[in-house]
Design an enzyme around this catalytic site. Sequence first.
Site, PDB file in Angstrom:
ATOM      1  N   CYS A 202     -23.785 -24.876  28.464  1.00  8.16           N
ATOM      2  CA  CYS A 202     -23.352 -24.108  29.636  1.00  8.16           C
ATOM      3  C   CYS A 202     -24.230 -24.445  30.845  1.00  8.16           C
ATOM      4  O   CYS A 202     -24.154 -25.545  31.363  1.00  8.16           O
ATOM      5  CB  CYS A 202     -23.346 -22.618  29.302  1.00  8.16           C
ATOM      6  SG  CYS A 202     -22.394 -21.638  30.471  1.00  8.16           S
TER       7      CYS A 202
ATOM      8  N   GLU B 188     -24.371 -20.908  19.942  1.00  7.59           N
ATOM      9  CA  GLU B 188     -25.361 -19.928  19.469  1.00  7.59           C
ATOM     10  C   GLU B 188     -24.752 -18.539  19.281  1.00  7.59           C
ATOM     11  O   GLU B 188     -25.333 -17.694  18.627  1.00  7.59           O
ATOM     12  CB  GLU B 188     -26.563 -19.881  20.420  1.00  7.59           C
ATOM     13  CG  GLU B 188     -26.367 -19.129  21.721  1.00  7.59           C
ATOM     14  CD  GLU B 188     -25.663 -19.930  22.819  1.00  7.59           C
ATOM     15  OE1 GLU B 188     -25.119 -21.019  22.510  1.00  7.59           O
ATOM     16  OE2 GLU B 188     -25.637 -19.464  23.983  1.00  7.59           O
TER      17      GLU B 188
ATOM     18  N   HIS C  57     -20.470 -21.870  23.763  1.00 13.08           N
ATOM     19  CA  HIS C  57     -21.755 -21.345  23.287  1.00 13.08           C
ATOM     20  C   HIS C  57     -21.823 -21.299  21.757  1.00 13.08           C
ATOM     21  O   HIS C  57     -21.479 -20.275  21.162  1.00 13.08           O
ATOM     22  CB  HIS C  57     -21.967 -19.932  23.821  1.00 13.08           C
ATOM     23  CG  HIS C  57     -22.275 -19.887  25.281  1.00 13.08           C
ATOM     24  ND1 HIS C  57     -23.549 -20.000  25.769  1.00 13.08           N
ATOM     25  CD2 HIS C  57     -21.470 -19.731  26.361  1.00 13.08           C
ATOM     26  CE1 HIS C  57     -23.530 -19.917  27.096  1.00 13.08           C
ATOM     27  NE2 HIS C  57     -22.276 -19.763  27.475  1.00 13.08           N
TER      28      HIS C  57
END
Lengths: 738, 237
Positions: B88, B207, B205
């Site tokens: 990002c 994560e 993302h």
Amino acid sequence: MSEEALEDKWSEHGLTEEEYKRLLRILGRQPNYLELALFGVMWSEHCCYKHSKGELRKLPTEAHFVLQGPGENAGIVDVGEGVGVVFKIESHNHPSAIEPYQGAATGVGGIIRDIFTMGARPAAILDSLRFGPLEGHRVKGLLNGVVAGIGGYGNCMGIPNVGGETFFHPAYSGNPLVNAMCVGFVDTNRVFRGRATGPGNLVLLVGSRTGRDGIKGASFASVELSDSDPDKRHNVQVGDPFMEKLVMEATLEILENGLAVGVQDLGAAGLTCSGCEMASRGRSGIALDLDLVPLREDGLLDWEIMLSESQERMLMVVEPGKLDRVRAICDKWDVPCTAIGKVTDDDCFVLRRGQKVLAVVPSVFLTDKAPAYQPPMSEPPSYQPLKKADVGLAGKIQDIPGLLKKLLASPNIASKRWVYEQYDCTVGANTVLAPSGDAAVLRIPGTRKGLAVTCDCNSRFVALDPYWGTAMAVAEAALNVAVTGARPLAITNCLNFGSPENPEVFWQFSKAVDGLAEAARRLGTPITGGNVSFYNEYDGVPVYPTPVIGMVGVMDDVDNRVPHHFRKEGDHVFLVGRSLEEFGGSELHWLLAGRDEGHVPFLNLDFAARLNAFLADCAKLRYLESAHDCSEGGLAVALLESAATLGLGVSLDWADNISPAAALFGETCSRALVSVSPEKLGQFMGYLQDFNLPHTQLGRVAGDGLISVRYNGAGLLHEELKGLLGLWEGALAGMAGI
Amino acid sequence: MRLKAAIVVFPGSNCDRDCARAWEFVTGGKASFVWHKESSMEDCDVVILPGGFSFGDYLRSGAIARFSPVMAEVARLAKRGSLVLGICNGFQILTEAGLLPGSLIRNSGLKYVCKDVFVRVENVSSPFTGRYEEGQVLRIPISHGEGNYNAPGDVLERLRDEGRVVLRYSDPSGRVGPDTAPNGSADSIAGVLGEGGNVLGIMPHPERVSDRQLGGTDGAAFWESMVDSLRVKGIRV
């Protein structure tokens, strides 16, 4: 300045003649201009709650798990294992009406500061928004601006926005409501409070420089809006979320290292409010040197410095020996940090420029001893007739599928995806149930526990019956928490009302507080703080009374959480609770009549508490595949919402003694739509009997994508889910575009 | 040899902790934080530039962060062959720093978008994607206002030809079309590799979907793949 000139000034500072005389008695002399400004802002409704204090004493605020009740920057509840949940809700209504992006953004910024001021890392934001009908450029502009402002600030801070509500109604045409709630986690051994103690300790101003923005914002919040208000744009603060992120990280690092004695953010009434509140709470004095305050531009007057509401500033009390370490942390984060004064051992708030004394005021008179009123109240003449209005619809409703489609496409029922997709809801990697359902659920770091958070208020009901309407808002918030599998724990509230000087508004306020107190007591959810926002009026017309309830709840194991949506074909669908023939204040009645009237739905608080306990138990026992609260739009809308996520259908067939319209669209309180797998059916039904809860077995989850409903032997609905979803999901985006 | 992983923290980074937690949860190893003002970094095997709003995204996302002292070190490590992953805002910084081609401009819808999207894994021979299968469709969140990937036509062509487009936005079935990018990205690009193959920028993302508790694990294989590719070189967690 002559006495006459000063007397012109007290009204300029929002004081009444009576208050000015009180001020003369306290000081025993004439105040100077700066002192008058301090009193004007601190004695405003926004800062001292002079009209609401008396009523708020009725609220239950204590429980063994409450670590911090009202009076601090935020409330705290102990959820075990050394974790405290810090939470608070606040309004930023008037700024958002004038400048929607910055008004909403700084509302979010302010509530975030309240949370990290206590030493907590903010973990979630919620927002509760109310606008006029979604038509015309003005309301669309407000909606777009407010949503962008909330997103712009929260996204940049990296705090997920996990839930909220958006409601459109003519009652908010002139005065929208923008309430923001923030929740954070704190180590219970490391809670900080906004107290200035230890004479000789330094008072540091940390964060942005002080400018002319937002001057007199607190006074602005304490008067009604009117046509001339574009001129008030200078009362609105401008936010810098990047600076706030730096201030937050620096503050948390300072607090984690135990380097501060007390901290307070600068919000309404800026340096004035923070300074005298910290002194007053610490039972000490504070002396500030205005020459030391870093400014954005030269030439700010004394009172401008003291009343500026420039954002992203903190006041910190630090022992002189720890100053170097505090400075080093601020330098690391590139956050300005300046000693501007000292804690003193008298009880005075003293302002100087170098050796020149500008103002000397006993701080307690600015805070705890501010005036308090018990305004007159009277029942509005419309109250009884509205209550008695006939809202019976039995037999009048023909086209149920058509009605459902209209409801689904109405802005209050339609999916709020257009709003919440503009907010980062998963940053922080703790969001386990996201915004589309009832309460959101976060995992509580370092534990197996989960935290459910929600904010709710159906102001139609409050307008029709302030006492029961407010109790219903509490019950709905608690049920939203309970359907996820959490035990409702505690409340923060934002009480948005018109002018307290209007006896009919104050009657609404008083009744609402009574209802809030009773519901909070009976549901075992004390109030740990909140905010009163009066003067929400436009050209003399008050908004609907809107007591927004923010609630937190906890579950022991976050893996026991229950989503709101159906999960498997073949699961059994139940409605737990009893439906009645009730249409008063319902979305359906509004849709058909364009008016809010009738008797609000009946609420039994003991039943509500029992239902909450049942749902939390069932979640723990893993009996439930899904659970969803039935509220606006009734069972039909709850069904659609539960089916939407995975695109599963339902096939239902049941009987009852109320009309089909009431069965599908009535908004009876305390009902949960749940689904149960065939394997757990026996255990679940046994448990229902143990709890002696009324319930209806409606049917099964279907895999065919059809919403099929038979009631009392007749087919009511046989619709493709896809078509209904298209209406529901597309409506808001279609209407919100400018 | 012990695997060394570092997460670079800029002022305004806000996925730094999330990345550390996912890295530790999935790989069992530790990741250290490196402040942007550091002008020397040890020779890490993995460098992660996390998401967020470095310098508030003021001026242009990533435009100021690229001048942080640490970026010279990130460039050195990229040249040395360390695995550099920008997620990002990290992706935006890498393009601004010239470590990846192209740029990320305002979403075509002009609004910030946070939602789960589908991406198709286009290249499984990269050190970041070895655990995935060619054409595998991942469900993974995006959250950005400036994720609209753009590059000159010849650059896009080269990226395509050299297999450097690692992720493309798709529909749930894996179909990629002009309508499948949620932000208007050219060629539906969601992630690109640098010339050396050891620098990757992605907008989604991973994560946030590396732990079942968060509702998905489709992102976990990014971390696992990196560990795999280093293990081959004798570097272990």
